[in-house]
Design an enzyme around this catalytic site. Sequence first.
Site, PDB file in Angstrom:
ATOM      1  N   LYS A   1       0.827  -1.205   0.000  1.00  0.00           N
ATOM      2  CA  LYS A   1       0.000   0.000   0.000  1.00  0.00           C
ATOM      3  C   LYS A   1       0.862   1.256   0.000  1.00  0.00           C
ATOM      4  CE  LYS A   1      -2.161  -1.143   3.785  1.00  0.00           C
ATOM      5  NZ  LYS A   1      -1.570  -2.477   3.926  1.00  0.00           N
ATOM      6  N   THR A   2       1.825   1.286   0.894  1.00  0.00           N
ATOM      7  CA  THR A   2       2.675   2.473   0.987  1.00  0.00           C
ATOM      8  C   THR A   2       3.503   2.616  -0.295  1.00  0.00           C
ATOM      9  OG1 THR A   2       2.748   2.250   3.379  1.00  0.00           O
ATOM     10  CG2 THR A   2       4.433   3.612   2.388  1.00  0.00           C
TER      11      THR A   2
ATOM     12  N   ASP B   1      -2.039   7.791   3.542  1.00  0.00           N
ATOM     13  CA  ASP B   1      -1.609   6.462   4.019  1.00  0.00           C
ATOM     14  C   ASP B   1      -2.265   6.182   5.375  1.00  0.00           C
ATOM     15  OD1 ASP B   1      -0.315   4.055   4.069  1.00  0.00           O
ATOM     16  OD2 ASP B   1       1.725   4.865   4.194  1.00  0.00           O
ATOM     17  N   GLU B   2      -2.356   4.912   5.745  1.00  0.00           N
ATOM     18  CA  GLU B   2      -2.883   4.502   7.062  1.00  0.00           C
ATOM     19  C   GLU B   2      -4.248   5.135   7.336  1.00  0.00           C
ATOM     20  OE1 GLU B   2      -1.213   2.285   8.776  1.00  0.00           O
ATOM     21  OE2 GLU B   2       0.940   2.551   8.375  1.00  0.00           O
TER      22      GLU B   2
ATOM     23  N   GLN C   1      -5.565  -3.306  10.800  1.00  0.00           N
ATOM     24  CA  GLN C   1      -4.469  -2.628  11.499  1.00  0.00           C
ATOM     25  C   GLN C   1      -4.950  -1.348  12.170  1.00  0.00           C
ATOM     26  OE1 GLN C   1      -0.477  -2.699   9.574  1.00  0.00           O
ATOM     27  NE2 GLN C   1      -1.598  -3.494   7.814  1.00  0.00           N
TER      28      GLN C   1
HETATM   29  P1  ATP Z   1       1.648  -2.086   5.976  1.00  0.00           P
HETATM   30  O1  ATP Z   1       0.192  -2.461   5.946  1.00  0.00           O
HETATM   31  O2  ATP Z   1       2.398  -2.858   6.972  1.00  0.00           O
HETATM   32  O3  ATP Z   1       1.832  -0.612   6.034  1.00  0.00           O
HETATM   33  P2  ATP Z   1       2.044  -1.960   3.136  1.00  0.00           P
HETATM   34  O4  ATP Z   1       0.837  -2.544   2.521  1.00  0.00           O
HETATM   35  O5  ATP Z   1       2.125  -0.491   3.172  1.00  0.00           O
HETATM   36  O6  ATP Z   1       2.247  -2.599   4.559  1.00  0.00           O
HETATM   37  P3  ATP Z   1       4.614  -1.821   1.909  1.00  0.00           P
HETATM   38  O7  ATP Z   1       5.368  -1.396   3.099  1.00  0.00           O
HETATM   39  O8  ATP Z   1       4.317  -0.812   0.868  1.00  0.00           O
HETATM   40  O9  ATP Z   1       3.270  -2.568   2.359  1.00  0.00           O
HETATM   41  O10 ATP Z   1       5.325  -3.031   1.182  1.00  0.00           O
HETATM   42  C1  ATP Z   1       5.807  -4.131   1.929  1.00  0.00           C
HETATM   43  C2  ATP Z   1       7.103  -4.620   1.311  1.00  0.00           C
HETATM   44  O11 ATP Z   1       6.851  -5.251   0.077  1.00  0.00           O
HETATM   45  C3  ATP Z   1       8.074  -3.496   1.041  1.00  0.00           C
HETATM   46  O12 ATP Z   1       9.377  -3.977   1.288  1.00  0.00           O
HETATM   47  C4  ATP Z   1       7.883  -3.243  -0.435  1.00  0.00           C
HETATM   48  O13 ATP Z   1       9.032  -2.688  -1.031  1.00  0.00           O
HETATM   49  C5  ATP Z   1       7.621  -4.641  -0.956  1.00  0.00           C
HETATM   50  N1  ATP Z   1       6.807  -4.660  -2.185  1.00  0.00           N
HETATM   51  C6  ATP Z   1       5.623  -4.073  -2.379  1.00  0.00           C
HETATM   52  N2  ATP Z   1       5.160  -4.317  -3.619  1.00  0.00           N
HETATM   53  C7  ATP Z   1       6.081  -5.086  -4.235  1.00  0.00           C
HETATM   54  C8  ATP Z   1       6.196  -5.680  -5.527  1.00  0.00           C
HETATM   55  N3  ATP Z   1       5.257  -5.540  -6.451  1.00  0.00           N
HETATM   56  N4  ATP Z   1       7.289  -6.416  -5.778  1.00  0.00           N
HETATM   57  C9  ATP Z   1       8.239  -6.584  -4.856  1.00  0.00           C
HETATM   58  N5  ATP Z   1       8.208  -6.050  -3.617  1.00  0.00           N
HETATM   59  C10 ATP Z   1       7.140  -5.306  -3.308  1.00  0.00           C
HETATM   60 MG    MG Z   2       2.260   0.873   4.778  1.00  0.00          MG
END
Ligand code: ATP
Ligand code: MG
Length: 736
Positions: A53-54, A240-241, A271
């Site tokens: 997401k981030t 975000d969040e 979360q």
């Molecule tokens: P949270 O809910 O904990 O905030 P999030 O959904 O924001 O998590 P991110 O932090 O954006 O998730 O991504 C998690 C990890 O996965 C990061 O290390 C990011 O670089 C990696 N990632 C995200 N998308 C891809 C992708 N398409 N290919 C490879 N790695 C990815």
């Molecule tokens: Mg995030």
Amino acid sequence: MIDPFAIEDGTEVPPPSGPAPEDLLAGLNPEQTEAVRTTEGAVLVLSGAGTGKTRVLTTRLAYLLAGGFVQPWQCLAVTFTNRAAREMRERVTEIVGADAASVALGTFHSLGARMLRRDGERIGLPRDFTILDADDQLRLIKQVAVGMGLDPKRWPPQALSSVIQRWKDRGVGPDQVGADPGAEYAGGRAVAVYRAYQDELARLSACDFGDLLLKCLELFRAAPDVLARYQRRFRYILVDEYQDTNVAQGLWLKALSMGHRNLCCVGDDDQSIYSWRGAEVGNILRFTHDFPGARVIRLETNYRSTGHILAAASALIAHNADRMGKTLRPASGDWGEKVKVRGVWTGEDEARVVVEEAEALQRRGTPLSEIAVLVRAGYQTRAFEERLMSQGVPYRVVGGPRFYERQEIRDAVAYLRLIRQPADDLAFERIVNLPRRGIGDATVEQVRERARATGTPMTRAAEEMIARNDLSARARGALSRFLADVGDWRAFAATADARGLLSEVLEGSGYLDMWRQDKSPDAPGRVENLKELLAALDEFADLGEFLEYVSLVMENQGGDETDRLSVMTLHAAKGLEFDRVFLPGWEDGIFPNQRALDETGAKGLEEERRLAHVGLTRARKGVTVTFAAARRIYGQWQNNMPSRFIDDLPEDHIERISESGMGGSLPLARSAAPAFAAAPPSVGAAGKEGAYARGQRVFHDKFGYGEVRAVDGNKLEIAFDKAGLKKVMAGFVAPA
Ligand code: ATP
Ligand code: MG
């Protein structure tokens, strides 16, 4: 750099010559790509932890800028912490270059403040308004309430403050409260206090944190042209969040996005962990209602964690009834290691095994910066900090000060310093009117002057001024009571152990009560920190040794190693990721915490479980959950049941490890716990206070056996067989 809040309409600069926007999509999965490319309209990315997401949000911002779709100052991006804002800005700068500096990017508070500095004059707020911190805020509310004739004992200002804060979180000004139950508070005068407090803030040209959003909403209503300008300005809004936004923040976003209606929010209902601070998961649940036609995109691939970790985290959160439900699958077929669940005897053992395991990981090549210890409550960092320090492992406490730097710990230590060293003027000044005992700044200033003039410590100067009748009657009374207390404690210190002394000081001075009555969200944490300090004192032979230790700890915190292990609360870990995560204190009462267990209904428990889910999903490759069979609290051993959340983890994905030795093996599950109800060997059971009589034989953890010589309330004078005559608190001994 162009200030996005100040720039005039119609200013255009040529689009940047960065990378081609489509190039930024390489490596994203189809759903992520869709979320980046759907630049127009309302978009909600609702998906689980680690699904990117981030990353989507950051890429989307870069995509907009790289394509020249938009000028940088026409983008508004909101993150949950300043740190997250910095990271996003750095990341976008890497991709599109210096233009990223002009994006309006920050937390709700910082963005609200910038808006008010620019346009607050329209609602009578000068540009240079001050932002009050929590302390100032409380002082002001108290002044106002007392001024209205409300007794602060009956209606603690802290409670008033939290009622007012809740209203602000909900975007409600004094005239809009209506039939809210909070209005009943203070004999139905809470709204009047709120109004008077807002008037007082206005008179002082000040805002508290809640005002930074609330006043923006007021500004939007009072000055539609200003709102219209921002609505034109911010063509793209990214958040975000989103699950942890409150009502006021939701309204702020809605107002700003009504111009172009390009709002992209990302979040995860599983979360949502800030309801205690007024966050409303309802914002995310109502998104499609608030923005009809919104596109909802679900990401289901988790790129962060290996298979076992993800399976354990998903199974745990599935125990919550109140959730939208979602699929999470690991990106790689790598199951990795199972989640380790490790039982230990005591809290000290726990700190020891965690730090040992962290050091072993480091030796095998994991940088310390990829290791985190995530605790439920702030006080829990102490045991780990101490162990890390003694092992020389560099660490940082994220999201707050280190244990011994925390305000309440410094205050408590100042009491002890003044007791030990009457000439410690810094300690004197820190606590002379803390808690408030009617010794005002003017009195302290007089004492300081006399001390300087006569070259004596302030304590001495104060005594002289009392003797010479130099002070107002009120100040003299208050000051001499304070000095008498310090004198009593000093006498008590001669015989009591350090913990007994501090316990007496914290209770007798009213300092602990000050925090107990404080209704602000961080007050319970401060009380817990103070109790933890008491527990820590057990490890020191006497006060001098302890104070020596504290000063060394404070000094030792420099060092510029960049590779440090992170210690923080689960709340502070939101959005972060590490290779290896330790989750200590998984015991009922600690996690889930007692407040959640005491609550009726499942709400509190479900929020605790979401917090556990956040913890597990921070890890890429390894998680170790630990629980201790017994902990020392206030000098008494308390047996704990392993956390019910351990039962939520499926056997297939966990590996149970138990400490052997110490006369038996540890329970591996809650079901086995009753068989293990006894405290660790060699520990005396604690007796009830007040149950002692002269002549009785007792046992003390440190001093051993002895005989009660005198009883004074809960203070005992005991002739110990080996340690001699000492005064101790009754709670610290057990009948022999
Ligand atoms: P949270 O809910 O904990 O905030 P999030 O959904 O924001 O998590 P991110 O932090 O954006 O998730 O991504 C998690 C990890 O996965 C990061 O290390 C990011 O670089 C990696 N990632 C995200 N998308 C891809 C992708 N398409 N290919 C490879 N790695 C990815
Ligand atoms: Mg995030």
